[in-house]
Design an enzyme around this catalytic site. Structure first.
Site, mmCIF file in Angstrom:
data_model
loop_
_atom_site.group_PDB
_atom_site.id
_atom_site.type_symbol
_atom_site.label_atom_id
_atom_site.label_comp_id
_atom_site.label_asym_id
_atom_site.label_seq_id
_atom_site.Cartn_x
_atom_site.Cartn_y
_atom_site.Cartn_z
ATOM 1 N N GLY A 183 -10.209 2.162 6.993
ATOM 2 C CA GLY A 183 -10.057 2.984 8.199
ATOM 3 C C GLY A 183 -9.032 4.070 8.015
ATOM 4 O O GLY A 183 -8.138 3.978 7.175
ATOM 5 N N GLY A 222 -6.797 6.673 10.622
ATOM 6 C CA GLY A 222 -6.482 7.136 11.969
ATOM 7 C C GLY A 222 -5.661 8.406 11.888
ATOM 8 O O GLY A 222 -5.449 8.944 10.797
ATOM 9 N N SER A 278 -2.253 6.951 10.418
ATOM 10 C CA SER A 278 -2.181 5.958 9.351
ATOM 11 C C SER A 278 -3.449 5.882 8.520
ATOM 12 O O SER A 278 -4.472 6.468 8.875
ATOM 13 C CB SER A 278 -1.964 4.586 9.990
ATOM 14 O OG SER A 278 -3.140 4.222 10.676
ATOM 15 N N GLU A 279 -3.316 5.123 7.419
ATOM 16 C CA GLU A 279 -4.504 4.792 6.630
ATOM 17 C C GLU A 279 -4.550 3.266 6.543
ATOM 18 O O GLU A 279 -3.507 2.635 6.374
ATOM 19 C CB GLU A 279 -4.379 5.397 5.239
ATOM 20 C CG GLU A 279 -5.633 5.182 4.426
ATOM 21 C CD GLU A 279 -5.567 5.804 3.050
ATOM 22 O OE1 GLU A 279 -5.868 6.994 2.922
ATOM 23 O OE2 GLU A 279 -5.222 5.062 2.115
ATOM 24 N N LYS A 333 -1.954 -1.460 7.157
ATOM 25 C CA LYS A 333 -1.905 -0.151 7.822
ATOM 26 C C LYS A 333 -0.645 0.574 7.369
ATOM 27 O O LYS A 333 0.464 0.163 7.702
ATOM 28 C CB LYS A 333 -1.905 -0.366 9.351
ATOM 29 C CG LYS A 333 -1.735 0.904 10.161
ATOM 30 C CD LYS A 333 -1.950 0.653 11.649
ATOM 31 C CE LYS A 333 -1.708 1.890 12.477
ATOM 32 N NZ LYS A 333 -2.077 1.744 13.878
ATOM 33 N N ASP A 392 -4.142 3.804 24.752
ATOM 34 C CA ASP A 392 -5.188 4.367 23.888
ATOM 35 C C ASP A 392 -6.328 3.370 23.680
ATOM 36 O O ASP A 392 -6.784 3.146 22.551
ATOM 37 C CB ASP A 392 -4.578 4.797 22.543
ATOM 38 C CG ASP A 392 -5.426 5.846 21.826
ATOM 39 O OD1 ASP A 392 -6.377 6.369 22.447
ATOM 40 O OD2 ASP A 392 -5.140 6.140 20.651
HETATM 41 N N1 LIG Z 1 -6.681 -5.382 11.432
HETATM 42 C C1 LIG Z 1 -7.700 -4.585 11.111
HETATM 43 N N2 LIG Z 1 -8.836 -5.091 10.578
HETATM 44 C C2 LIG Z 1 -9.873 -4.295 10.245
HETATM 45 N N3 LIG Z 1 -9.884 -2.955 10.438
HETATM 46 C C3 LIG Z 1 -8.795 -2.383 10.972
HETATM 47 C C4 LIG Z 1 -7.644 -3.152 11.332
HETATM 48 N N4 LIG Z 1 -6.722 -2.316 11.863
HETATM 49 C C5 LIG Z 1 -7.260 -1.082 11.818
HETATM 50 N N5 LIG Z 1 -8.504 -1.093 11.293
HETATM 51 C C6 LIG Z 1 -9.412 0.064 11.107
HETATM 52 O O1 LIG Z 1 -8.639 1.241 10.835
HETATM 53 C C7 LIG Z 1 -8.826 2.212 11.887
HETATM 54 C C8 LIG Z 1 -7.522 2.947 12.163
HETATM 55 O O2 LIG Z 1 -6.525 2.008 12.580
HETATM 56 P P1 LIG Z 1 -5.554 2.305 13.800
HETATM 57 O O3 LIG Z 1 -6.354 2.691 14.994
HETATM 58 O O4 LIG Z 1 -4.639 1.154 13.953
HETATM 59 O O5 LIG Z 1 -4.774 3.567 13.218
HETATM 60 P P2 LIG Z 1 -4.142 4.859 13.916
HETATM 61 O O6 LIG Z 1 -3.746 5.790 12.829
HETATM 62 O O7 LIG Z 1 -3.036 4.426 14.801
HETATM 63 O O8 LIG Z 1 -5.334 5.411 14.755
HETATM 64 P P3 LIG Z 1 -5.420 6.519 15.914
HETATM 65 O O9 LIG Z 1 -6.033 7.715 15.275
HETATM 66 O O10 LIG Z 1 -6.340 5.862 16.915
HETATM 67 O O11 LIG Z 1 -4.048 6.702 16.451
HETATM 68 C C9 LIG Z 1 -9.365 1.428 13.078
HETATM 69 O O12 LIG Z 1 -10.169 2.232 13.931
HETATM 70 C C10 LIG Z 1 -10.167 0.324 12.399
HETATM 71 O O13 LIG Z 1 -11.465 0.778 12.095
#
Ligand SMILES: Nc1ncnc2c1ncn2[C@@H]1O[C@H](COP(=O)(O)OP(=O)(O)OP(=O)(O)O)[C@@H](O)[C@H]1O
Ligand SMILES: [Mg+2]
Length: 315
Positions: A34, A36, A39-40, A56, A151
């Protein structure tokens, strides 16, 4: 030739640093799962217990382990765990050399967006009900711990078989923090009217609105209010729910520097968009999508509605 040599030295050092981080930290990277805004996320395997985890890694670097522990997301996860419907933080890793911080979390199979994307046939009512029940459980728990998420959206809701867990606590806030809230909030399509029409005078009920939008989306497999920009977002809400009455608009206007006027309009209603929705589920949807946050249902009351056998004509 000279340039390609330098480039390969650079690439090899990056890989080396990366391997050092991963091995020192005790995790082997399996694959990226994933990405976001902040993050990665990669699938990893612990060299200690052999189990698989989601790692993450934040794009933003920091200076100390103390700072890592103070991150809003880390604090929230620690406060909210353990709970059956909240992603569990297993370990926090701070790499001093690079300033990177990684959250080792329990691994889920996929997010709700991936689950419904490209699906042609609706999910069984039983599945929708079960997922919504768990989503409301996670929100009830968060809200009772004095935190709201800000969110809630399909990408931040993770599933593994029949289990649903809320993730991504990077935007959450204390319910005791005084509005106006000025920083970044929720993804546009899931943004509640009070977030769109006031200068930050919103609170925990915004999560219920977002959960209502998710509820519609998992039933119909389409987003409810896919606004192209903020103005269009408000217009899309009004197309379906109609414009709010003057007294409510007046309430919004008191906390908005920019004034707005909406010519009164009657909405098409939600049932036209989802003809096969059982009446009790539709009624719950309307209560979650009440324009006025004071009238909007709480997570706790939504749960007891979902507990009733007849919500979907199933047990
Ligand atoms: N515990 C997990 N198990 C499996 N996949 C995960 C997990 N945590 C995150 N992911 C995958 O990674 C993606 C990004 O994670 P997350 O939403 O926590 O990051 P972010 O950078 O905070 O995102 P955003 O752009 O919503 O702020 C999620 O949409 C999901 O698909
Ligand atoms: Mg996310």
């Amino acid at each position: 030739m000279h340039l390609s040599f330098l480039l390969s030295v650079f690439v090899f050092s990056c890989i080396f640093i990366f391997i050092i981080i991963v091995v020192v930290a005790g995790y082997k990277i399996i694959k990226k799962i994933g990405e976001g805004t902040f993050s990665e996320v990669v699938k990893t395997q612990s060299l200690k217990d052999g189990k698989f985890y989601a790692c993450k890694t934040m794009k933003q670097t920091i200076n100390s382990l103390e700072q890592a522990n103070n991150l809003r997301e880390v604090q929230a996860m620690k406060r909210l765990s353990p709970h059956a419907n909240i992603i569990q933080l297993h370990e926090l890793i701070f790499d001093k050399e690079t300033g990177t911080v990684s959250l080792i979390c329990e691994l889920m199979e996929m997010n709700i967006y991936e689950y419904i994307q490209g699906r042609k046939t609706p999910l069984p009512d039983q599945t929708v009900k079960h997922y919504m029940y768990q989503l409301c459980k996670s929100l009830e728990h968060m809200h009772s711990c004095g935190i709201f998420h800000r969110d809630v959206k399909p990408e931040n809701i993770l599933i593994k078989q029949n289990v649903l867990k809320l993730g991504d606590f990077g935007s959450c806030r204390s319910v005791y923090s005084k509005p106006p809230h000025t920083e970044y909030i929720s993804t546009r399509w899931y943004r509640a009217p009070e977030c769109l029409l006031t200068d930050g005078y919103y609170s925990l009920k915004m999560d219920i609105w977002s959960a209502g939008c998710v509820f519609f989306e998992i039933m119909s497999l389409n987003p409810l209010f896919p606004g192209g920009n903020e103005l269009d977002q408000v217009a899309k809400i009004h197309d379906v729910l109609g414009t709010p009455d003057q007294s409510l608009l007046q309430k919004f206007k008191q906390s908005r520097a920019m004034h707005f006027n909406f010519p009164p309009k009657k909405g098409t209603g939600i049932s036209r968009l989802i003809p096969n929705c059982p009446a009790p589920a539709l009624s719950l949807l309307y209560q979650m999508l009440a324009y006025d946050q004071d009238e909007r249902i709480t997570a706790e009351t939504a749960l007891s509605a979902l507990d009733q056998k007849q919500t979907f004509n199933i047990s």
